[in-house]
Each structure stands twice: as structure tokens, then as C-alpha cells.
Design an enzyme around this catalytic site. Sequence first.
Site, PDB file in Angstrom:
ATOM      1  N   GLU A 291       0.872  -1.155  -0.091  1.00 14.55           N
ATOM      2  CA  GLU A 291      -0.141  -0.252   0.151  1.00 14.55           C
ATOM      3  C   GLU A 291       0.862   1.295   0.167  1.00 14.55           C
ATOM      4  OE1 GLU A 291      -3.954  -1.769   2.247  1.00 14.55           O
ATOM      5  OE2 GLU A 291      -2.468  -0.995   3.806  1.00 14.55           O
TER       6      GLU A 291
ATOM      7  N   CYS B  74       3.970   8.094   1.624  1.00 14.68           N
ATOM      8  CA  CYS B  74       4.287   6.946   2.506  1.00 14.68           C
ATOM      9  C   CYS B  74       4.907   5.783   1.553  1.00 14.68           C
ATOM     10  CB  CYS B  74       3.282   7.218   3.173  1.00 14.68           C
ATOM     11  SG  CYS B  74       3.833   5.891   5.070  1.00 14.68           S
TER      12      CYS B  74
ATOM     13  N   CYS C 157       9.141  -6.271  15.270  1.00 15.45           N
ATOM     14  CA  CYS C 157       8.728  -5.131  16.126  1.00 15.45           C
ATOM     15  C   CYS C 157       8.041  -5.626  16.640  1.00 15.45           C
ATOM     16  CB  CYS C 157       9.116  -3.459  15.870  1.00 15.45           C
ATOM     17  SG  CYS C 157      10.872  -3.150  14.962  1.00 15.45           S
TER      18      CYS C 157
HETATM   19 FE1  SF4 Z   1       9.543  -0.859  11.222  1.00 15.91          FE
HETATM   20 FE2  SF4 Z   1       9.681  -2.282  12.996  1.00 15.91          FE
HETATM   21 FE3  SF4 Z   1       7.503  -2.782  11.387  1.00 15.91          FE
HETATM   22 FE4  SF4 Z   1       9.805  -3.954  10.174  1.00 15.91          FE
HETATM   23  S1  SF4 Z   1       8.421  -4.742  12.176  1.00 15.91           S
HETATM   24  S2  SF4 Z   1       8.001  -1.903   9.420  1.00 15.91           S
HETATM   25  S3  SF4 Z   1      11.387  -2.107  11.078  1.00 15.91           S
HETATM   26  S4  SF4 Z   1       8.543  -1.369  12.855  1.00 15.91           S
END
Ligand code: SF4
Length: 423
Positions: A146, A159, A170
Site C-alpha cells: 500500500e 508514504c 518489532c
Molecule cells: Fe519498521 Fe519494525 Fe515494523 Fe519493520 S517491523 S516496518 S522495522 S516498525
Amino acid sequence: MNETPGNLSTVSTEIAIAASKPVAPETATGGAPLEKVALETYVPPAKPSLIGLTRAEISERLATIGIPREQQRMRVQQLWHWMYVRGVQTFAEMTSVSKDLRAELEKHVTVDRPEVVAEQISSDGTRKWLLRLPSGHDLEKPHEVECVYIPETDRGTLCVSSQVGCTLNCSFCHTGTQRLVRNLTAGEIVGQIMVARDRLNDWADRETPHGNRLVTNIVMMGMGEPLYNFDAVRDGLLIVADNEGIGISKRRITLSTSGVVPNIVRAGEEIGVMLAISLHAVRDELRNELVPLNRKYPIAELMQACRDYPAASNAKRITFEYVMLKGVNDSLDDAKRLVKLLKGIHAKINLIPFNPWPGTRYECSDWDQIEKFSEYVFNAGYSSPVRTPRGRDILAACGQLKSETEKLSARERQALRAMAMTD
Ligand code: SF4
Ligand code: SAH
């Protein structure tokens, strides 16, 4: 402004991630796997697109279809202008190029961008496009990413995604939970900006040929970790910043990273755009949990890379993103440590209200706590905007892009605004 063509659905379709193959995690010292391995399943189409190729690569293509060497430079300039200033979608429209050459080009290459499979337009002008990308496997569903456009009075921010899914995990991020990861090509990265310009009728043949574009700013804050797809992101962004083409200046392009330290150094040397760091915690113990990559590149190393970032010395501020998680990282003690940590760095802090998703163990901090936190860092001399809501009726918050049709909650809108990186 463009009308929405009838053949586009106005709701997004199911995304193809569920059918992903297992990916080999890189094991770190305990805890959740630190990284996933990107599947390199991309197979270029039989007739590849010129979008995303460097000038030298276009030249090589021209050589393979028999364009004499002495003509190549001029031809590349012509093609570059038609592709990136005028935004044409066929060779037939490139009227300054000879008919024979146009016919020859048409036989071998295209100027295709990613296919738009759905478009959602919010009543406030925020738009989200769902883009379909080839998976490289007949049996696998095509991949989808997206791309979101956020208009404001003095600018329009796009974006952009760098990967399908994300290499990292994360714990507060929805994208991180997706198992499948595929790196986007440079063409697919540039293609997102081109799709936005196509859909917004934002190419140079509008009434204002020299400026006043709608898409003025780019944030690499969609899906994926841009510094784990370094070459494609670099090549793509250098094309976007090229002032004989799309011409969005490097000062208006922000690359957000969770902290891939060696590639921050390279980004400074080889890309030179604005930097945003997804910090989210000021102690290694907590950051290891929120951003597991911290186990590989701890906070002290990350801060040193920021201090060394070449653009930072040049009156360019580094943005530190900080997602507000209730009872986790939002105390005044955290705010104090944050201010201490950033000492000596020309920094701006973006407080992002946590955007909840089904199954998450986190909650967004209470509003008055966000305000207290923000006030503390503001009084310490840092701009720390928490934005007003936008984009009411489409799901468009960059940090948790996932292709589902949902209504934007007030919190999602705040998260979106915070991530739009606008003043
Ligand atoms: Fe960013 Fe961490 Fe999400 Fe990957 S997992 S998009 S590094 S916030
Ligand atoms: N991978 C890169 C860029 C994409 S994420 C990075 O992590 O920096 C863009 C921003 O959204 C990051 O700061 C990320 O931490 C944040 N984010 C991710 N999930 C979020 C959520 N659920 N709520 C609020 N912000 C989130």
C-alpha cells in the site's frame, strides 16, 4: 483532479501474505527471531519496464536493441523526460522520439508501473492505493503493498513502502508480524510515486508546469525496513530526487529506519536524504523487546551513527520516532532519558500514538500522558508534535499498513498524522 475510474474497486482485497513460505530466521541471543530472510522470488516480466533503471542501465537496454552508441545519451535524456517529467504511460505519447524507435522500444520494454487494484479516497483528501506486484511464482498469489497520500495546505506527503512485509519483527508493529518478505525493486519504489502522480493528475503538464505539484514530500514509512533493501531504495530515491525528472529534493525525502547501523552510514554517503530513526525506547533492555534489531545494534551505536550522519551537520535535523505505549515507554523518566540521549544531536521528536491492531499486547498511552511527555521534551528544546487527526474513512496509518478494509479510528488518524512528518 482525476476521477476514480470505474474499473477500480473502492475497497481493498485480501492480501496474499497468508500463503507465504516459511522463512529462515536469523537467531539472535535469545528471544524472538531478530530477522527474517527476504524471499528473492522476483522474476522480471518478459518485457521489463524502464521505470527504476539508472541512466546507464537504460543506455545498456538501448544498446541491446541496436541504438547506436552516439545516439544513446540523447535518447536516454528524451526517455527520462517523458517518463519522469511528463509521466507518460506509453511510448506512443513520446512525440519527440522517432516513430521507428518508439515501435522498436514497444517491442522490447514498457514504462509500466505497479498495477493499482484498489483506491480509497477519504473525504479529507487522504488517499490509499493498493498495488499488486508480481510474486515470481505461478502458484503464489501476487504480492500487494500500500501507498498513502496525505495532503495538507502547503504540501502533500506520500508514504512509500520498501518491502512486502518486513525483514524485522518489532513487537508493536503489525507489518512485522507478516511472515512473507520480498524486497521491492527500484522500479516498484519509484513506481509508487508515479502511480500517485498518475492518480492525482500531478504531472508537469498541469497548468503549473514548473512547480506546485501535489506530491511534494516522500516518507519511506510504509511497509518494510528500507535499509534492508538498500540498493533498490538507493537507486529508487536517487531517481525520485533527480532534478531532470520527478525532482523531489532530498530535503523533502525522509528515510525511516529501525536502526540498521552500518547502512545508516551508507545512506549518508550514498543517498543523502533526511533520516528518521524509530527509537521507541531509551534503555537497551526495553528496546531489545520493542525493536529486536537493537540486540544487534544497541542504542549507543545507533546514536553514534546519528552523530556521524553527514547531513546532520548541515542544519538538517534527524527525526526520532517514538511510539507511545501505555505503561511501557511513556513515563516522565523515559522523557527525561530521551532528552539526555539526544543531547548534542540536532533532533526533532515525533511522538506517534500507538495504533492498535488485533492481537497486540500493547495499548496506546492515555492522551494526558502523551501531552505531559510532549510538554517535557518541548520544554527541553525539542519540537515534538503530536498531530491532529486526518484521513477519517480509510485505513491509512503508515506504520501498520496491512491490506484490510477498516475504518480509521481517531487514534489511527493521529498515528498517521504523526508519521506524515510534517510541521
Ligand atoms: Fe519498521 Fe519494525 Fe515494523 Fe519493520 S517491523 S516496518 S522495522 S516498525
Ligand atoms: N521499518 C521502518 C519504516 C516503516 S515503519 C521503521 O521501522 O522505521 C514507520 C513508523 O511507524 C516506524 O517508526 C514504526 O516504528 C511505526 N509504527 C509501526 N507500527 C506502529 C503502530 N502500530 N502504531 C504506531 N506506529 C507504528
